[in-house]
Write a protein that holds these residues in place. Structure first.
Motif, PDB file in Angstrom:
ATOM      1  N   SER A 215       0.820  -1.219   0.000  1.00  0.00           N
ATOM      2  CA  SER A 215       0.000   0.000   0.000  1.00  0.00           C
ATOM      3  C   SER A 215       0.850   1.263   0.000  1.00  0.00           C
TER       4      SER A 215
ATOM      5  N   ARG B  51       3.371  -0.458 -10.543  1.00  0.00           N
ATOM      6  CA  ARG B  51       4.054  -1.224  -9.506  1.00  0.00           C
ATOM      7  C   ARG B  51       4.261  -2.683  -9.904  1.00  0.00           C
TER       8      ARG B  51
ATOM      9  N   GLU C   2      -7.332   4.890   1.498  1.00  0.00           N
ATOM     10  CA  GLU C   2      -6.041   4.516   2.059  1.00  0.00           C
ATOM     11  C   GLU C   2      -6.220   3.684   3.325  1.00  0.00           C
TER      12      GLU C   2
ATOM     13  N   SER D  68      -7.301   0.150   2.484  1.00  0.00           N
ATOM     14  CA  SER D  68      -6.192  -0.630   1.932  1.00  0.00           C
ATOM     15  C   SER D  68      -5.221  -1.063   3.025  1.00  0.00           C
TER      16      SER D  68
ATOM     17  N   GLY E 161      -1.058   0.667 -12.001  1.00  0.00           N
ATOM     18  CA  GLY E 161      -0.632   1.337 -10.776  1.00  0.00           C
ATOM     19  C   GLY E 161       0.865   1.588 -10.710  1.00  0.00           C
TER      20      GLY E 161
ATOM     21  N   SER F 221       3.167   1.874  -1.951  1.00  0.00           N
ATOM     22  CA  SER F 221       3.504   2.225  -3.336  1.00  0.00           C
ATOM     23  C   SER F 221       2.277   2.656  -4.127  1.00  0.00           C
ATOM     24  N   THR F 222       1.152   2.827  -3.442  1.00  0.00           N
ATOM     25  CA  THR F 222      -0.105   3.176  -4.096  1.00  0.00           C
ATOM     26  C   THR F 222      -0.472   4.625  -3.812  1.00  0.00           C
TER      27      THR F 222
END
Length: 286
Positions: free
Chosen positions: A106, A175, A117, A120, A173, A108-109
Motif C-alpha cells: 500500500s 508497480r 487509504e 487498503s 498502478g 507504493s499506491t
C-alpha cells in the motif's frame, strides 16, 4: 528519478517492445479433470453455489492442476479481491497445506482519499474474518499480508503463488516490477507462479494492450516476468475464449461478470462469455 518511476518505465517499455521471447506451447482443454477428491469437494461445495456459474469460463480444476497445486503446498493468492478462488483454495489447503493471502504494497499506491487509504492499509487485519465467512475456515488459520510484509517464517517457503486477472492492475498502478520482485523473494527456490490474465491479440495496438482496457499481450507478460527473475515453464489454452473480440470501448469489463453496459446489448455480451485468457506457469530463474 525514484525507484518507483524506474520500475514503471521498465514495465511500460516492455509492453511496447517489438522483440519478445518465444512462448512454450501447451494446448488444453486437454488437461483431464483433476482427480484430486479434496479439490473437487472444494469446487463443488454448497457454499460456492453463487460462484459456480463462472466455472465454465474459469475452469478451476483444470487451472489448478496445470499450476501443479497440491493439498500439502503453501499457496499464496495475490490480490484475492472478492475471494472467488479463495473459496476453493482455502478449504482445499486447510487440512494439510497452508493458504496465504497477499495484497500489494500500500505504500507504493497513490490514494484519492484517506478513506481508501485506510481500507487498503487495514486489509491484512480485515481479510481473515471475511475469508472465514466465505469458507467456514477459522480466521486464526488464515494469513494475510501485504507483499512487502510477509512474515519471515514464510519467506522462501511459498510453493505456489497464483495471480488471477490482476496483472493489468499492477501495471496501471506503476508497480508491476516491484510487486513481482517482492513475490519472487517469498517464493521457494523450486516454487512456481501461476498466472491467468485477460489476453490481447498478438497484433493489438498499444491502446488496447497496455492494460487500461484490462488486456495484455501474452508476449509482454512473459517478457515482464523474465525481467524480474522468472522463466516460462509452460502455457495453456485452458481459459481461452475465441468469441472474445477484445475491441470494446470500455474494455474487458464490457463482458461478464461486470457487464459495464448494463442492459445495452446484454444478450450479446453474455453470449460471448468471459474474456479470452492466457494461462501461464513460471519458475524462479537462478
Amino acid at each position: 528519478m525514484t525507484k518507483k518511476l524506474i520500475f514503471a518505465g521498465v514495465a511500460t517499455a516492455l509492453l511496447a517492445a517489438a522483440a519478445v521471447p518465444a512462448l512454450a506451447k501447451h494446448h488444453a482443454k486437454d488437461g483431464a479433470m483433476h482427480s484430486d477428491a479434496a479439490l473437487m469437494a472444494a469446487i463443488n461445495h454448497e457454499r460456492r453455489k453463487d460462484e459456480k456459474a463462472r466455472d465454465v469460463y474459469r475452469n478451476p480444476a483444470e487451472t489448478l492442476a496445470f499450476f501443479q497445486v497440491k493439498p500439502t503446498h503453501t499457496v499464496a493468492e495475490y490480490g484475492p479481491g472478492g475471494g472467488w478462488y479463495t473459496r476453493i483454495l482455502l478449504p482445499y489447503l486447510s487440512a494439510n497445506g497452508k493458504y496465504v493471502a497477499v495484497n500489494g504494497n500500500s505504500d507504493s499506491t497513490n490514494f484519492t482519499d484517506r478513506a481508501r487509504e485506510g481500507r487498503s492499509k487495514s486489509w491484512p487485519e480485515r481479510f481473515p474474518d471475511a475469508a472465514s465467512k466465505w469458507t467456514g475456515v477459522a480466521a486464526d488459520k488464515i494469513a494475510a499480508f501485504e507483499s512487502d510484509e510477509v512474515s519471515d517464517e514464510l519467506k522462501g517457503k511459498i510453493d505456489r503463488i497464483v495471480i488471477f486477472r490482476s496483472l493489468h492492475g499492477m501495471l496501471n498502478g506503476n508497480r508491476a516490477d516491484s510487486e513481482l520482485r517482492a513475490l519472487r523473494d517469498i517464493l521457494a527456490d523450486d516454487g512456481m507462479i501461476g498466472v491467468v490474465q485477460h489476453r490481447a491479440n498478438a497484433d493489438a495496438p498499444y491502446a488496447m494492450s497496455k492494460g487500461t482496457k484490462g488486456y495484455l499481450k501474452q508476449s509482454s507478460v512473459v517478457a515482464l516476468f523474465e525481467l524480474n527473475g522468472f522463466e516460462l515453464v509452460d502455457s495453456s489454452e485452458i481459459n481461452a475464449n475465441p468469441k472474445d473480440t477484445k475491441d470494446y470501448e470500455k474494455g474487458v469489463w464490457t463482458l461478464p461478470p461486470v457487464l459495464t453496459n448494463k442492459d445495452e446489448d446484454r444478450a450479446k455480451y453474455q453470449a460471448i462469455g468471459e474474456s479470452d485468457r492466457m494461462t501461464l506457469l513460471f519458475k524462479k530463474r537462478p
